[in-house]
Design an enzyme around this catalytic site. Structure first.
Site, PDB file in Angstrom:
ATOM      1  N   ARG A 223      94.917 -57.153  40.570  1.00 29.86           N
ATOM      2  CA  ARG A 223      94.750 -58.326  41.425  1.00 29.86           C
ATOM      3  C   ARG A 223      96.089 -59.053  41.503  1.00 29.86           C
ATOM      4  O   ARG A 223      96.869 -59.027  40.546  1.00 29.86           O
ATOM      5  CB  ARG A 223      93.710 -59.283  40.834  1.00 29.86           C
ATOM      6  CG  ARG A 223      92.278 -58.807  40.983  1.00 29.86           C
ATOM      7  CD  ARG A 223      91.803 -58.918  42.431  1.00 29.86           C
ATOM      8  NE  ARG A 223      90.410 -58.562  42.589  1.00 29.86           N
ATOM      9  CZ  ARG A 223      89.956 -57.356  42.946  1.00 29.86           C
ATOM     10  NH1 ARG A 223      90.795 -56.365  43.172  1.00 29.86           N
ATOM     11  NH2 ARG A 223      88.664 -57.157  43.095  1.00 29.86           N
ATOM     12  N   HIS A 271      96.055 -54.188  50.124  1.00 28.96           N
ATOM     13  CA  HIS A 271      94.820 -54.151  49.326  1.00 28.96           C
ATOM     14  C   HIS A 271      93.846 -53.085  49.853  1.00 28.96           C
ATOM     15  O   HIS A 271      92.725 -53.392  50.258  1.00 28.96           O
ATOM     16  CB  HIS A 271      94.146 -55.524  49.288  1.00 28.96           C
ATOM     17  CG  HIS A 271      93.194 -55.667  48.134  1.00 28.96           C
ATOM     18  ND1 HIS A 271      92.992 -56.838  47.460  1.00 28.96           N
ATOM     19  CD2 HIS A 271      92.381 -54.757  47.518  1.00 28.96           C
ATOM     20  CE1 HIS A 271      92.094 -56.658  46.503  1.00 28.96           C
ATOM     21  NE2 HIS A 271      91.703 -55.390  46.528  1.00 28.96           N
TER      22      HIS A 271
HETATM   23  P1  NAP Z   1      86.266 -51.980  34.069  1.00 28.50           P
HETATM   24  O1  NAP Z   1      85.508 -50.702  34.020  1.00 28.50           O
HETATM   25  O2  NAP Z   1      85.584 -53.252  33.704  1.00 28.50           O
HETATM   26  O3  NAP Z   1      87.532 -51.769  33.100  1.00 28.50           O
HETATM   27  C1  NAP Z   1      88.399 -52.801  32.745  1.00 28.50           C
HETATM   28  C2  NAP Z   1      89.352 -52.301  31.672  1.00 28.50           C
HETATM   29  O4  NAP Z   1      90.312 -53.332  31.386  1.00 28.50           O
HETATM   30  C3  NAP Z   1      88.635 -51.978  30.350  1.00 28.50           C
HETATM   31  O5  NAP Z   1      89.193 -50.838  29.758  1.00 28.50           O
HETATM   32  C4  NAP Z   1      88.925 -53.226  29.503  1.00 28.50           C
HETATM   33  O6  NAP Z   1      88.944 -52.959  28.104  1.00 28.50           O
HETATM   34  C5  NAP Z   1      90.335 -53.554  29.967  1.00 28.50           C
HETATM   35  N1  NAP Z   1      90.659 -54.951  29.689  1.00 28.50           N
HETATM   36  C6  NAP Z   1      90.053 -56.062  30.158  1.00 28.50           C
HETATM   37  N2  NAP Z   1      90.617 -57.168  29.630  1.00 28.50           N
HETATM   38  C7  NAP Z   1      91.595 -56.726  28.791  1.00 28.50           C
HETATM   39  C8  NAP Z   1      92.506 -57.376  27.924  1.00 28.50           C
HETATM   40  N3  NAP Z   1      92.536 -58.710  27.811  1.00 28.50           N
HETATM   41  N4  NAP Z   1      93.348 -56.614  27.202  1.00 28.50           N
HETATM   42  C9  NAP Z   1      93.313 -55.264  27.287  1.00 28.50           C
HETATM   43  N5  NAP Z   1      92.473 -54.581  28.095  1.00 28.50           N
HETATM   44  C10 NAP Z   1      91.620 -55.314  28.831  1.00 28.50           C
HETATM   45  O7  NAP Z   1      86.911 -52.223  35.490  1.00 28.50           O
HETATM   46  P2  NAP Z   1      87.233 -51.125  36.618  1.00 28.50           P
HETATM   47  O8  NAP Z   1      86.016 -50.804  37.390  1.00 28.50           O
HETATM   48  O9  NAP Z   1      88.014 -50.031  35.992  1.00 28.50           O
HETATM   49  O10 NAP Z   1      88.179 -52.003  37.586  1.00 28.50           O
HETATM   50  C11 NAP Z   1      89.384 -52.559  37.108  1.00 28.50           C
HETATM   51  C12 NAP Z   1      90.000 -53.470  38.146  1.00 28.50           C
HETATM   52  O11 NAP Z   1      90.590 -52.713  39.197  1.00 28.50           O
HETATM   53  C13 NAP Z   1      89.059 -54.406  38.893  1.00 28.50           C
HETATM   54  O12 NAP Z   1      88.669 -55.510  38.126  1.00 28.50           O
HETATM   55  C14 NAP Z   1      89.932 -54.821  40.063  1.00 28.50           C
HETATM   56  O13 NAP Z   1      90.770 -55.895  39.670  1.00 28.50           O
HETATM   57  C15 NAP Z   1      90.801 -53.584  40.289  1.00 28.50           C
HETATM   58  N6  NAP Z   1      90.448 -52.884  41.542  1.00 28.50           N
HETATM   59  C16 NAP Z   1      91.355 -52.868  42.547  1.00 28.50           C
HETATM   60  C17 NAP Z   1      91.066 -52.214  43.724  1.00 28.50           C
HETATM   61  C18 NAP Z   1      92.053 -52.141  44.837  1.00 28.50           C
HETATM   62  O14 NAP Z   1      91.664 -51.846  45.971  1.00 28.50           O
HETATM   63  N7  NAP Z   1      93.328 -52.374  44.584  1.00 28.50           N
HETATM   64  C19 NAP Z   1      89.822 -51.583  43.888  1.00 28.50           C
HETATM   65  C20 NAP Z   1      88.915 -51.620  42.844  1.00 28.50           C
HETATM   66  C21 NAP Z   1      89.227 -52.282  41.669  1.00 28.50           C
HETATM   67  P3  NAP Z   1      87.603 -52.458  27.349  1.00 28.50           P
HETATM   68  O15 NAP Z   1      87.408 -51.027  27.805  1.00 28.50           O
HETATM   69  O16 NAP Z   1      87.929 -52.544  25.926  1.00 28.50           O
HETATM   70  O17 NAP Z   1      86.483 -53.344  27.806  1.00 28.50           O
HETATM   71  C1  GLV Z   2      88.553 -54.088  45.493  1.00 23.81           C
HETATM   72  O1  GLV Z   2      89.588 -54.611  45.206  1.00 23.81           O
HETATM   73  C2  GLV Z   2      87.413 -54.078  44.634  1.00 23.81           C
HETATM   74  O2  GLV Z   2      87.396 -54.850  43.658  1.00 23.81           O
HETATM   75  O3  GLV Z   2      86.482 -53.298  44.882  1.00 23.81           O
END
Ligand code: NAP
Ligand code: GLV
Length: 308
Positions: A223, A271
């Site tokens: 983000r 994005h």
């Molecule tokens: P997720 O499954 O909730 O995974 C989040 C990861 O971040 C987990 O491994 C978590 O650790 C780690 N984390 C969170 N807080 C932390 C901290 N303070 N220190 C160290 N590690 C930390 O989320 P996801 O589905 O993979 O998505 C991740 C992010 O990608 C979304 O929140 C969004 O911001 C971004 N995203 C971007 C796009 C885009 O189009 N650019 C699209 C989709 C998502 P734990 O495993 O220990 O809980």
């Molecule tokens: C896109 O950024 C999403 O969070 O799905």
């Protein structure tokens, strides 16, 4: 018992079809003015009204249309309601593609070759073999792990960072604040796939860049709020960062005169790392409501205390 969705018309129609076929016991609604708010048990949108808790007192599940929930995690929910982020194959597959594209762009110095093409220069730049290019991933959740899986076949040495300990084959895993420096020191290319929380806001800053190997690449898919954009530009200009692929900014879009638009070592996309796919999103949502009706936790349940 009603599911109220606010999204793009074509997405809504796909959801309507899946709900009619696979969850007929839940009424499907798209117009907030045409439902009895007391009947709304499930709500899906990208952002939610401030008065969510009083408007829909019987909400049980609040679904984000996207994987990120930073835009809603602080919204006051009614006492019984829980927040669910989108976990579905369409998002995962697009994020894998974007990450591989961005890693290859930096690994093979696409910014350098684009600059050379523009100046009519035919010249090989230096090569680094994949087994000598170390890649670190911040965030080992649904998406971070999928990206590591996609990168594994190329032979890059891989490491990653999360909040809790992880054991991922072929990946040097570190966790917690004390584990971060080890990943940074081993990241010739660093990928950010963290959720935006109070703990991670501003994490991509000058102090972090200084801990990367000189000339490292940065791929930012989290983000905009994770990054200090002025620090990215400063680190690029003095060579601490060698190239950046950035998909998320603050604000979105950036002002027209922002230097990130035109920096020769920056690839900027609007994005588009991923977008939820209507078909698989609908299947995942129906399955989650079924789990909930069976007394199980939905996939992608958010812990409001952690903020993700
Ligand atoms: P997720 O499954 O909730 O995974 C989040 C990861 O971040 C987990 O491994 C978590 O650790 C780690 N984390 C969170 N807080 C932390 C901290 N303070 N220190 C160290 N590690 C930390 O989320 P996801 O589905 O993979 O998505 C991740 C992010 O990608 C979304 O929140 C969004 O911001 C971004 N995203 C971007 C796009 C885009 O189009 N650019 C699209 C989709 C998502 P734990 O495993 O220990 O809980
Ligand atoms: C896109 O950024 C999403 O969070 O799905």
């Amino acid at each position: 018992m009603t599911f109220l969705i606010q999204s793009l018309p074509e997405r809504v129609e796909t959801f309507r079809r899946h709900f009619a076929a696979d969850l007929p016991e839940v009424a499907f609604a798209t117009d907030p003015d045409a439902v009895d708010p007391a009947d709304v048990r499930y709500l899906m949108a990208w952002t939610f009204p401030e008065d969510l808790a009083t408007r829909y007192p019987n909400l049980e599940l609040v679904f984000s249309t996207g994987a990120g929930i930073d835009q809603v995690v602080k919204a006051p929910l009614p006492p019984k309601a829980r927040l669910v982020r989108m976990v579905e194959a369409g998002i995962t597959s697009l994020i894998r593609e974007y990450a591989v594209m961005a890693v290859m762009a930096l690994h093979r110095d696409l910014p350098g070759y684009i600059a050379q093409q523009r100046s009519g220069t035919w010249q090989a730049l230096s090569f680094t073999y994949a087994d000598e290019r170390r890649i670190g991933v911040l965030g080992l959740g649904e998406l971070g792990q999928a990206v590591l899986d996609a990168l594994r076949p190329f032979g890059f040495p891989l490491s990653g960072w999360s909040r809790s300990p992880k054991d991922i084959p072929g990946v040097a895993c570190h966790h917690g604040p004390e584990g971060l420096d080890a990943v940074l020191a081993a990241s010739d290319i660093l990928i950010c796939l963290l959720p935006l929380t109070d703990e991670t806001r501003g994490i991509l800053n000058a102090a972090l860049f200084a801990k990367l190997p000189r000339g490292a690449g940065l791929i930012h898919m989290g983000r905009g709020g994770h990054s200090d954009q002025e620090a990215i530009l400063a680190a690029l200009d003095e060579g601490q960062l060698g190239g950046v692929v950035i998909d998320v900014t603050e604000p979105e879009p950036l002002p027209a005169d922002h230097p990130l638009w035109r920096h020769p070592r920056v690839i900027l996309t609007p994005h588009v790392g991923a977008r939820s796919r209507a078909e698989s999103g609908a299947v995942a949502t129906v399955a989650n409501i079924r789990r909930h009706l069976a007394g199980e936790d939905p996939q992608g349940l958010v812990d409001p205390a952690r903020g993700y």
